[in-house]
Design an enzyme around this catalytic site. Sequence first.
Site, PDB file in Angstrom:
ATOM      1  N   ASP A 120      -1.092  33.272 -25.723  1.00 22.15           N
ATOM      2  CA  ASP A 120      -0.300  34.055 -26.655  1.00 22.15           C
ATOM      3  C   ASP A 120      -1.099  33.984 -27.969  1.00 22.15           C
ATOM      4  O   ASP A 120      -1.826  33.019 -28.188  1.00 22.15           O
ATOM      5  CB  ASP A 120       1.066  33.390 -26.809  1.00 22.15           C
ATOM      6  N   CYS A 126       2.685   1.822   3.228  1.00 18.20           N
ATOM      7  CA  CYS A 126       3.836   0.930   3.434  1.00 18.20           C
ATOM      8  C   CYS A 126       5.017   1.419   2.607  1.00 18.20           C
ATOM      9  O   CYS A 126       6.163   1.386   3.052  1.00 18.20           O
ATOM     10  CB  CYS A 126       3.494  -0.493   3.001  1.00 18.20           C
ATOM     11  N   CYS A 128       0.837  -1.203   0.000  1.00 16.52           N
ATOM     12  CA  CYS A 128       0.000   0.000   0.000  1.00 16.52           C
ATOM     13  C   CYS A 128       0.869   1.248   0.000  1.00 16.52           C
ATOM     14  O   CYS A 128       2.066   1.171   0.259  1.00 16.52           O
ATOM     15  CB  CYS A 128      -0.921   0.018   1.213  1.00 16.52           C
TER      16      CYS A 128
END
Length: 711
Positions: free
Chosen positions: A405, A14, A11
């Site tokens: 732009d 972990c 996980c």
Amino acid sequence: MNEFKVKGLSCGNCAAKIEREIQKLEHGDTATLSYNTGRLMLNPEISMTKVEQILKTDGAYLVKEEMESHHHEHDDHHDHSHSHGHDHSHGSNSTMLRLLIGSAAIYIAAFFLDGNISSYITIPMYLLAIIISGYTTFIRGIKNLFRLEFNIDTLMSIALIGAVAIGEWKEATLVAILFGLNELLEGLGMEKARRSMETLLQVAPKEAIKLVNGEEIIVPIKSLAVGDIVIVKPGGKIPSDGTVSAGRSSVNEAAITGESLPVEKAVGENVYGGSINNEGLLQIQINKAYKDSSLAKILHLVQEAQETKTPTELFINKFAKYYTPIIMIIAAIVMLVPPLLLGGDWTHWLYQGLAVLIVGCPCALILASPIAIVSGITRNARNGVLVKGGVYLEQLGKITTLAFDKTGTLTKGEPHVEQAIVYDEDRFYSIAAAIENASSHPLAKAVMKKIADHEVTPYKLQDIQTVTGRGIQATINGVKYSLGNEQTVLHLNVPASIQSEINSLKDQGLTLVIVADHEQILGIFGIADEIRAESKAVIAALHQSGINKTVMLTGDHAKTAEKVAKAVGVTDYYGGLLPEDKVNKVKALAKEGKVAMIGDGINDAPALASADLGIAMGKGTDSAIETADIVLMQDHLGRLPEAVSIAKKVNRIIKFNIGVALGLKIFALLLTIPGLLTLWIAILSDMGATIFVSLVSLTVLIQSKKHHIES
């Protein structure tokens, strides 16, 4: 730094813990481990045996020795260079699934036999089911308990011991089975998101056909150098960025730009590595070594992107650190206060306390964000929109103002003739063709394109000369002609009617190319930068997706700016800006909301860097692409609205996930007040949330029916 691939991480929590452990080792302070990609970066001097021991505590392992600096080379010959040479991820998942099915079967059998048969038979059955499905968690949890490290495994193990201690065999077994299922699904969710990422990375070609003294030799991509000539057969992948030196074909650049339509390529045209040659045989001169090619950069960027933590993730990780100890304290209060002070039943409150521990698992919380983020980055990358990090994806969903732009972004950045006024039908186009044919000036190209629409027999030039700042003078059939701006016709007595037409064209912001002989004006070309066909639709779609302010910034003069702004529908525009003025404008806009700036040129790089989010056009200059946080690999803005809506969806899902995870936990904890919390509810509130959160996050990967705006 050396790079390794780690599999078997159980996980996110972990992974973070392992990273902290490795950082405590000598030479480990720079180590990083990403749960999202399973990449481990280590200092070469670190002790690998110690690193492997730390990984083992979580059941994780290295897939093979140091990986290539580019991650997607799966060469078989170095796949076995490590004792764990094979990829166990599929194996471990399917073994886990088999074990879970086995223990569930035993559990169901024991459940129905319970009460009809001696507990000497059912209890060993429950115990067997617990051991089959929960032993890995249990071993990790007990180790952590002795180290006084409280993570999800520790919480689960305490709950298991407690449930067994008070004789709740049925529930203890269910805790073990569901926790195993939880871990399996959590792994699968992340794996699915990662795998869809990896299919994206498989577009990289592995080898190329190189021409050496007229002979075709197959070589690995990595050995190609600048200047090498390669052959790409129909259906083959172009190995790296280069220029077509012989042949003609159409090329599918979808892997790079997300555009599905093939692009025609002839000699002298540029091609991207990773794109697919459709029908003809192409000979290509390599311009960039593979590691510098657009594709390699894309793959690298996308991989790095998954490893950057977003502010939400960082917050959740911090939260989880304090949250687990708080849950332990609440659990202790629930176990001790009612029996000691209120005369409650020890067994009942011990059971309630254990349920609190299970509710406390931070799993669903920690998973609230990463799967959604990786899915969002992947979805965008498939569309040819490169988001350089989870942070930027989160930002993109929060943008309120977009600054554009003009040149090369809202317009094509190449001049085209918008209006032609003809006074002398016979000579105007023919004279213009004769003079402009010899010129390589961009305006000349625009004029020649316009002339191509008319049947013209160009005259022979006798003499031609350039007059600086004015244009060109030429002699044709003994007559002197001039072509250029207004300055070229100063010697003529221009009639008032023609002068007013000239003024009107200038008021429209057009650049003029006037053709005249020594007596009169033959005609005028009014030239402008061509507005991209899709710009208007894109701006409208952006306004619809919740971006309330679109601003155009340009160095062009106000007239041109006004004209383009009106045509594309932006809310505000500013003309005549120098690069530093653009920066100041962006900073001013940033005071009112979150600003993204979109540009394609060197002059945009400073503004891109100063915006909350810089977005570059992929065909733009390298400096714009380097500075930007998001790159649109196409040559237009068509994919931008979809990218914004994906980002917004990811942000919505993360908020929703956190709400669900915390909501269910708070609900379960409130049940302890009347003493109604059962282990079943506790497990469902945690497990249900985790599974739900993973599945909801994966919906980001589903392609919606709404198509992007074609250019």
